[in-house]
Design an enzyme around this catalytic site. Structure first.
Site, PDB file in Angstrom:
ATOM      1  N   HIS A  48       0.824  -1.217   0.000  1.00  0.00           N
ATOM      2  CA  HIS A  48       0.000   0.000   0.000  1.00  0.00           C
ATOM      3  C   HIS A  48       0.859   1.269   0.000  1.00  0.00           C
ATOM      4  CE1 HIS A  48      -2.887   3.079   1.107  1.00  0.00           C
ATOM      5  NE2 HIS A  48      -2.280   3.247   2.270  1.00  0.00           N
ATOM      6  N   HIS A  72       4.275   6.713   5.490  1.00  0.00           N
ATOM      7  CA  HIS A  72       3.141   7.379   6.140  1.00  0.00           C
ATOM      8  C   HIS A  72       2.378   6.511   7.128  1.00  0.00           C
ATOM      9  CE1 HIS A  72       0.677   5.466   2.892  1.00  0.00           C
ATOM     10  NE2 HIS A  72      -0.310   5.573   3.756  1.00  0.00           N
ATOM     11  N   GLU A  76       1.890   4.851  12.657  1.00  0.00           N
ATOM     12  CA  GLU A  76       0.542   4.445  13.084  1.00  0.00           C
ATOM     13  C   GLU A  76       0.434   2.937  13.290  1.00  0.00           C
ATOM     14  OE1 GLU A  76      -3.546   4.557  13.983  1.00  0.00           O
ATOM     15  OE2 GLU A  76      -1.968   6.057  14.054  1.00  0.00           O
ATOM     16  N   ASP A  77       1.065   2.155  12.415  1.00  0.00           N
ATOM     17  CA  ASP A  77       0.812   0.711  12.391  1.00  0.00           C
ATOM     18  C   ASP A  77       1.995  -0.165  12.782  1.00  0.00           C
ATOM     19  OD1 ASP A  77      -1.804   1.144  11.534  1.00  0.00           O
ATOM     20  OD2 ASP A  77      -1.208   1.213   9.433  1.00  0.00           O
ATOM     21  N   ASP A 139      -3.200   8.341  -0.475  1.00  0.00           N
ATOM     22  CA  ASP A 139      -3.510   7.248   0.446  1.00  0.00           C
ATOM     23  C   ASP A 139      -4.982   6.845   0.320  1.00  0.00           C
ATOM     24  OD1 ASP A 139      -3.249   5.567   2.891  1.00  0.00           O
ATOM     25  OD2 ASP A 139      -4.452   7.152   3.806  1.00  0.00           O
ATOM     26  N   ASP A 260     -26.482  15.517 -22.659  1.00  0.00           N
ATOM     27  CA  ASP A 260     -25.073  15.877 -22.839  1.00  0.00           C
ATOM     28  C   ASP A 260     -24.169  14.869 -22.135  1.00  0.00           C
ATOM     29  OD1 ASP A 260     -26.023  16.660 -20.424  1.00  0.00           O
ATOM     30  OD2 ASP A 260     -25.130  18.653 -20.430  1.00  0.00           O
TER      31      ASP A 260
END
Length: 694
Positions: A48, A72, A76-77, A139, A260
């Site tokens: 990812h 990034h 966090e992970d 992301d 259109d």
């Protein structure tokens, strides 16, 4: 998934001086830190951030942004920290990673709260560095591309709604139309799956029946322009399903009535050729009035520049045409990302204007719900253009009024608005503006925002500023009343209260300013004895309390012993009123005044004759009091309450209509005689325009 050397080569293609070693370190670091983690698709998790980094290379962003994309999710992970990132990759990358990480630490919050907090942090981080937003949009786009792997329908739809409501509009506001369109399409597929399938199927059928019509129209446009001596590129495409569905919903038409569906793009060599091409097309085919927009001379707030027109092609077919230069096209599709020079740390020109408004909304919004409402107003609607008398141009949403215009020029001008002229004519402040209007704002030095403006303003900035001003005015008025009550409280303490004693009292009450104390007293958030004890500790030991009639004993005759009852909040009966009870099976008896409007309108319950007991005293009475809107009137009302020994349980401003302000007030009173005495005192006061019991 991009391999390490492929990613580095992509960056080196547009930035030969990029730090190859840093990019390699970032790639290896994210692979090691995410280790065996996997995504819902079963792919390694590190795929990812690598794909997000790939998206950033498509935008030709600088090496710090590519490294941020790779890193990034590590803080966090994984066990990585911002300090680790800074020590290995430097301060700039660490700051960007921290900005993106802060946007992701809210997944456990309730949906509206989470969306509001996400938005708040988004805007603040963007104000510091637009690259934080670019990485976050990359992301989100990659997450949307893999959203179908998530098994939970509810989670997929929640993520899709958040994308549709926040991320796609933000992508549009920074001019990243490619990202916006793909996000909308992927979110639409999850939110409205039936509509998505239906429209997609109809488009496939049209394509099968087309017989090369799109190519034929594109060729006809190119030939007409070539005959006029213009060298252009022409491409045709269908509008994507979400765009068609939105048009069907807005116009309340069927798929067949959307005429259109096909749009064509003409790329010219220079700006002058754009206008020449438009002239050729308008003389070759019939031009549809009202459908021409010149975003070259007046760009959108996100920097978008192009000519838009609509033509009636052969067989009464409507087609949309966009005309722009190659450079305009590059900037239009990728917005601020295309502006960002990888060797230059400056923020793109034009970013500051609309972003400044959003940051101001963040500062003035009262809660999560307000923030979302105001920001969505700021990032969604179609725009109109209006001018100041000196020729300054401002873009506003359709339906904007002179009040919206004033706040767009400057918050202080909006706050001081008393009138307006449009094209030299005096008009009501609620008048909608039209494209090209010249707006002159008339201001007054003593003017202030009016609550009634909320009935017609449409911009988030105006609504946020008006609500904040009204709240501050209400707070100031309540504090004025509290100051009057404070002065009365001070007379009951056995010592002279000076600045030193007041400062110590504020510290004991955990308050920062005198205004906070006065407001707490005026809003009945603090008892008199608490204030006295804070001013002079120990002084209330031998002082009898001010009567609290709500704590007195109520007795009612006519009830079966042991049967519970409540006093109705619709009429607030107090001892001395004629009363009646209503009883429903399994519920407590509800006590009403005999003339209660609820009873008159009919209640499905048994009635019981009731009377107050001989010693009944103490209840809550509710009044509606309209004061003249001038300094000191609220304090005078407070003085009347203090003189009549009644506690203010709650006070709420319900209407602001110059020159009057109306409040609903709950008071602890002894009985109806006590309440009527207070009403008489209020009606006799020059500060009070009207006073009545509710």
């Amino acid at each position: 998934m991009l391999r390490q050397y492929e990613l580095v080569e992509r960056v080196k293609e547009y930035d030969p001086d990029a730090d190859e070693a840093m990019l390699n370190r970032a790639y290896v670091y994210t692979v090691q830190k995410h280790g065996t983690q996997t995504r819902a698709s079963g792919d390694p998790y590190f795929s990812h951030p690598v794909e997000v980094a790939g998206l950033m290379t498509d935008l030709k962003l600088d090496q710090e942004t590519i490294a941020t994309a790779l890193l990034h999710d590590t803080v966090e992970d994984t066990l990585a920290t911002i300090e680790d990132i800074e020590s290995i990759f430097g301060t700039d990358v660490a700051r960007l990673v921290d900005g993106v990480t802060k946007l992701s630490k809210i997944e456990q919050m309730p949906e509206d709260e989470r969306a509001a907090e996400n938005l708040r942090k988004f805007l603040l981080a963007m104000s510091e560095d637009i690259r934080v937003l670019l990485v976050k949009l990359g992301d989100r786009l990659h997450n949307m591309r893999t959203l179908h792997f998530i098994k939970s329908l509810e989670k997929r739809q929640r993520i899709a709604r958040e994308t549709m409501e926040i991320y796609a509009p933000l992508a549009e506001r920074v001019g990243m139309y490619e990202y916006m369109r793909e996000m909308q399409l992927l979110a639409f597929e999850q939110i409205e799956p039936d509509a998505f399938r239906t429209i997609t199927k109809r488009l496939e059928q049209l394509r099968a029946q087309d017989g090369g019509q799109v190519d034929a129209i594109a060729l006809a446009i190119k030939q007409a322009l070539a005959e006029a001596g213009l060298k252009v590129e022409v491409s045709g495409r269908e509008k994507h399903p979400y765009s068609i569905w939105r048009k069907m919903a807005e116009r309340h038409v069927s798929f067949e009535q959307v005429t259109d569906i096909m749009a064509f793009r003409v790329i010219t060599e220079n700006e002058a050729d754009c206008y020449r091409a438009m002239g050729v097309l308008h003389t070759t085919w019939q031009f549809l009035p009202g459908r021409f927009k010149d975003y070259i001379s007046t760009p959108k707030t996100n920097g978008y520049r192009s000519l838009h027109t609509a033509l009636m092609y052969e067989n009464s077919m409507r087609v949309e045409v966009q005309i722009r230069t190659r450079e305009m096209h590059r900037l239009n599709e990728f917005g601020y990302a295309a502006h960002w020079a990888y060797k230059q740390g400056d923020k793109p020109d034009g970013q500051v204007g609309w972003l400044r408004d959003l940051i101001e909304i963040v500062d003035t919004s009262h809660d999560a719900e307000e923030l979302l409402e105001h920001t969505r107003l700021a990032i969604y609607q179609d725009r109109i253009f209006a001018f100041t008398p000196k020729g300054a141009l401002f873009q506003l949403p359709k339906g904007a009024t002179p009040v919206d215009f004033a706040f767009a020029v400057h918050t202080d001008l909006g706050a001081q608005t008393v009138g307006a002229k449009i094209n030299g004519r005096h008009v009501p402040l609620r008048t909608p503006l039209a494209n090209g209007d010249v707006v002159e704002i008339i201001k007054g030095s003593d003017a202030e925002p009016q609550l009634s403006w909320l009935g017609y303003v449409v911009t988030g900035k105006a609504r946020a500023a008006i609500r904040r001003a009204v709240r501050l005015k209400e707070r100031a008025e309540v504090a004025d009343m509290g100051k009057k009550l404070f002065d009365e409280i001070v007379t009951r303490v056995p010592a002279k209260v000076g600045k030193k004693a007041l400062g110590a009292a504020l510290e004991r009450l955990d308050m920062e300013e005198e205004e906070d104390l006065y407001y707490a007293i005026g809003a009945a958030k603090i008892e008199d004895r608490e204030v006295m004890e804070a001013l002079v500790p120990g002084c209330t030991a031998d002082i009898p309390e001010v009567p609290d009639w709500s704590q007195s004993t109520l007795s009612i005759r006519g009830l079966t012993p042991g049967v519970g009852y409540t006093l109705a909040t619709c009429c607030h009966p107090v001892p001395g009123d004629r009363i009646v009870g209503t009883r429903r099976s399994g519920e407590r008896v509800e006590v009403h005044t005999i003339d209660c409007h609820e009873l008159a309108s009919g209640i499905d319950a048994d009635w019981i004759d009731l009377n107050w007991g001989k010693r009944a005293a103490g209840a809550v009475g509710r009044l509606r009091v309209t004061l003249y809107d001038r300094p000191g009137t609220l304090a005078e009302m407070a003085s009347i309450f203090a003189q009549n020994l009644c506690n203010v349980k709650s006070l709420e401003q319900t209407q602001l209509d110059n020159p009057f302000t109306t409040y609903e007030i709950d008071l602890d009173v002894q009985d109806v005689t006590h309440l009527n005495r207070i009403l008489s005192a209020l009606r006799a006061s020059d500060a009070v325009a009207q006073a009545e019991r509710i």
